[in-house]
Write a protein that holds these residues in place. Structure first.
Motif, PDB file in Angstrom:
ATOM      1  N   THR A  92      -0.469   2.390   3.881  1.00  0.00           N
ATOM      2  CA  THR A  92       0.739   1.630   3.734  1.00  0.00           C
ATOM      3  C   THR A  92       0.348   0.455   2.343  1.00  0.00           C
ATOM      4  O   THR A  92       0.621   0.933   1.249  1.00  0.00           O
ATOM      5  N   VAL A  93      -0.601  -0.035   3.118  1.00  0.00           N
ATOM      6  CA  VAL A  93      -1.234  -1.026   2.014  1.00  0.00           C
ATOM      7  C   VAL A  93      -1.946  -0.728   0.688  1.00  0.00           C
ATOM      8  O   VAL A  93      -2.351  -1.026  -0.312  1.00  0.00           O
ATOM      9  N   MET A  96       0.267   0.513  -1.864  1.00  0.00           N
ATOM     10  CA  MET A  96       1.530  -0.125  -1.910  1.00  0.00           C
ATOM     11  C   MET A  96       0.392  -0.928  -3.584  1.00  0.00           C
ATOM     12  O   MET A  96       1.125  -0.903  -4.677  1.00  0.00           O
ATOM     13  N   ALA A 119       5.903  -1.592  -2.388  1.00  0.00           N
ATOM     14  CA  ALA A 119       6.614  -1.938  -1.377  1.00  0.00           C
ATOM     15  C   ALA A 119       7.587  -0.534  -0.871  1.00  0.00           C
ATOM     16  O   ALA A 119       7.234  -0.382   0.370  1.00  0.00           O
ATOM     17  N   SER A 122       6.537   2.693  -0.730  1.00  0.00           N
ATOM     18  CA  SER A 122       4.809   3.839   0.397  1.00  0.00           C
ATOM     19  C   SER A 122       5.545   3.607   1.444  1.00  0.00           C
ATOM     20  O   SER A 122       4.656   4.535   2.008  1.00  0.00           O
ATOM     21  N   ALA A 157       6.107  -1.450   5.667  1.00  0.00           N
ATOM     22  CA  ALA A 157       6.711  -0.878   4.622  1.00  0.00           C
ATOM     23  C   ALA A 157       7.703  -2.126   4.426  1.00  0.00           C
ATOM     24  O   ALA A 157       8.226  -3.005   3.372  1.00  0.00           O
ATOM     25  N   LEU A 160       6.213  -5.805   4.251  1.00  0.00           N
ATOM     26  CA  LEU A 160       5.447  -6.419   3.229  1.00  0.00           C
ATOM     27  C   LEU A 160       6.360  -6.208   2.125  1.00  0.00           C
ATOM     28  O   LEU A 160       6.083  -6.790   1.106  1.00  0.00           O
ATOM     29  N   PHE A 161       7.660  -5.323   1.666  1.00  0.00           N
ATOM     30  CA  PHE A 161       8.625  -5.160   1.357  1.00  0.00           C
ATOM     31  C   PHE A 161       9.463  -6.929   0.803  1.00  0.00           C
ATOM     32  O   PHE A 161       9.616  -6.814  -0.059  1.00  0.00           O
ATOM     33  N   ALA A 164       6.830  -9.142  -0.649  1.00  0.00           N
ATOM     34  CA  ALA A 164       7.231  -8.903  -2.025  1.00  0.00           C
ATOM     35  C   ALA A 164       8.382  -9.532  -3.053  1.00  0.00           C
ATOM     36  O   ALA A 164       8.238  -9.634  -4.008  1.00  0.00           O
TER      37      ALA A 164
END
Length: 409
Positions: A92-93, A96, A119, A122, A157, A160-161, A164
């Motif tokens: 996922t990283v 992204m 993010a 992904s 995700a 990460l979202f 972000a």
């Protein structure tokens, strides 16, 4: 109130008709719903409830995530934990990073906008892929890899979202230390809240012999963990997944009996299977309607094609290099399984829930919304429709794949 009730009943009636027709036509049920939703939107024949971030995030996602995690067995997952975690977290990283860099350098997007879109797009969606696998009778290791990876990368995700979005709203002025603290807080808080609800449900259910009370407690665990985590700005997705994994994998021993009655255990899976079916029926019909009604003419087709190509390439980067790391180990992932992980990486409810929750002050918000809906539509319709023949060609349908042994230790 009566109008809302009429809309809900109308949606359910349409969904059931689509389900019966799709079975006869051997069409994936979820894809049939998206197509019918689009036709209804184009024709204006029926006004459907609006697809909002609140509907998706607080009503649709919890039962879908909880049902998927509830049926994921730890004894099966731990055999493939190394590749699954690699794909779900590192993959996922990596996806992204590829999407963000490509959007900045090839399409001249602002860094903050690129990171936010990268993010949310992904993560692959367990809703669509699990429904498709159930429809086509896919079992064995492939199903475990796809389901577990897509479920866990939803959590990755979502985290990460959140990072972000915080970066975007701060104008890119967050320090590395602050971002690290946010990561620890979001992940740790979500996992702790989910674990707390999971064990609380188990303890509370021991105090009753009523199967309906037991099922209600699991519903509190599914929705309560999500809502509480979101209230504290932690990961609601991770909280619900953690609660579902704990409740679903609790097994009685000689020292301690089951926390559920025999009737409660019997109804547990059926109840959440039904809840997920209703959520699926609603969300895919509304996705189709929203996709059809989106004003795609605001941007050139080159924008949509470019973003779509970037997301597909990023998914390939998140699968093939990581799978190669295990090529000489007992976790080897076959070429066919790798292709299914790539092409079967459908996008759906989570991506839409996240993109619809974007504040208006995020740069390029409207463009991000449109390209997200386009990618989701392509994913569900084109990739979803082609997956059954791909699975058949690769020999993953039916008894042949069900009997495939797991790589020996």
């Amino acid at each position: 109130m009566s109008e809302t009730l009429q809309q809900v009943m109308g949606v359910l009636a349409i969904a059931m008709l689509v389900a019966m027709l799709a079975r006869r036509l051997r069409l994936p049920y979820t894809i049939g719903l998206v197509l019918v939703g689009g036709l209804l939107a184009w024709s204006g024949a029926r006004r459907l409830p609006p697809l909002t971030s609140e509907l998706l995030y607080y009503l649709i996602l919890p039962p879908l995530l909880f049902e998927a995690s509830l049926t994921l067995r730890w004894k099966d997952l731990k055999r493939d934990l190394a590749p699954v975690l690699s794909l779900a977290v590192l993959g996922t990283v990596a996806a992204m990073a590829v999407v963000a860099v490509a959007l900045v350098w090839l399409m001249d997007w602002p860094v903050a906008s690129a990171l936010v879109f990268a993010a949310l797009i992904s993560a692959t969606d367990p809703v669509a892929i699990i429904a498709m696998f159930k429809d086509n009778g896919v079992h064995g290791r492939l199903r475990l890899l796809v389901e577990s990876e897509s479920l866990l990368n939803d959590a990755a995700a979502a985290v990460l979202f959140a990072l972000a979005l915080a970066f975007a709203l701060a104008g890119g002025r967050l320090t590395g230390a602050h971002m690290l603290w946010e990561l620890v807080r979001i992940v740790g808080g979500g996992a702790l809240i989910g674990a707390g609800f999971g064990f609380a449900v188990i303890l509370a259910a021991r105090g009753t012999t009523e199967h309906l009370v037991e099922l209600t407690l699991t519903a509190i665990g599914a929705f309560g963990s999500f809502l509480l985590a979101e209230h504290f700005h932690d990961s609601g997705v991770l909280a619900t997944v953690t609660a579902g994994l704990i409740i679903g994998n609790y097994r009685p021993t000689e020292q301690r009996g089951d926390f559920l009655t025999e009737k409660g255990r019997e109804f547990l899976i059926d109840f959440w299977d039904f809840a997920a079916f209703l959520a699926n029926s609603l969300v895919f019909l509304l996705i189709g309607a929203r996709v059809a009604a989106s004003p795609y003419e605001q941007h050139s087709w080159k924008v949509y094609a470019g973003v779509l190509a970037i997301t597909l390439a990023a998914r390939a980067v998140s699968v093939y290099p990581l799978a190669a790391l295990f090529s000489r180990s007992r976790w080897r992932i076959s070429q066919g399984e790798q292709f299914v992980l790539w092409w079967g990486g459908l996008r759906g409810a989570l991506a839409l829930a996240l993109v619809l929750s974007l504040p208006s002050r995020v740069p390029l918000r409207d463009e991000i919304v449109l390209v997200t809906f386009f990618c989701v539509a392509f994913s569900i319709v084109v990739q979803g429709l082609t997956m059954p023949p791909v699975l058949r060609k690769l020999g993953f349908l039916g008894a042949r794949h069900e009997q495939q042994p797991h790589p020996q230790q």
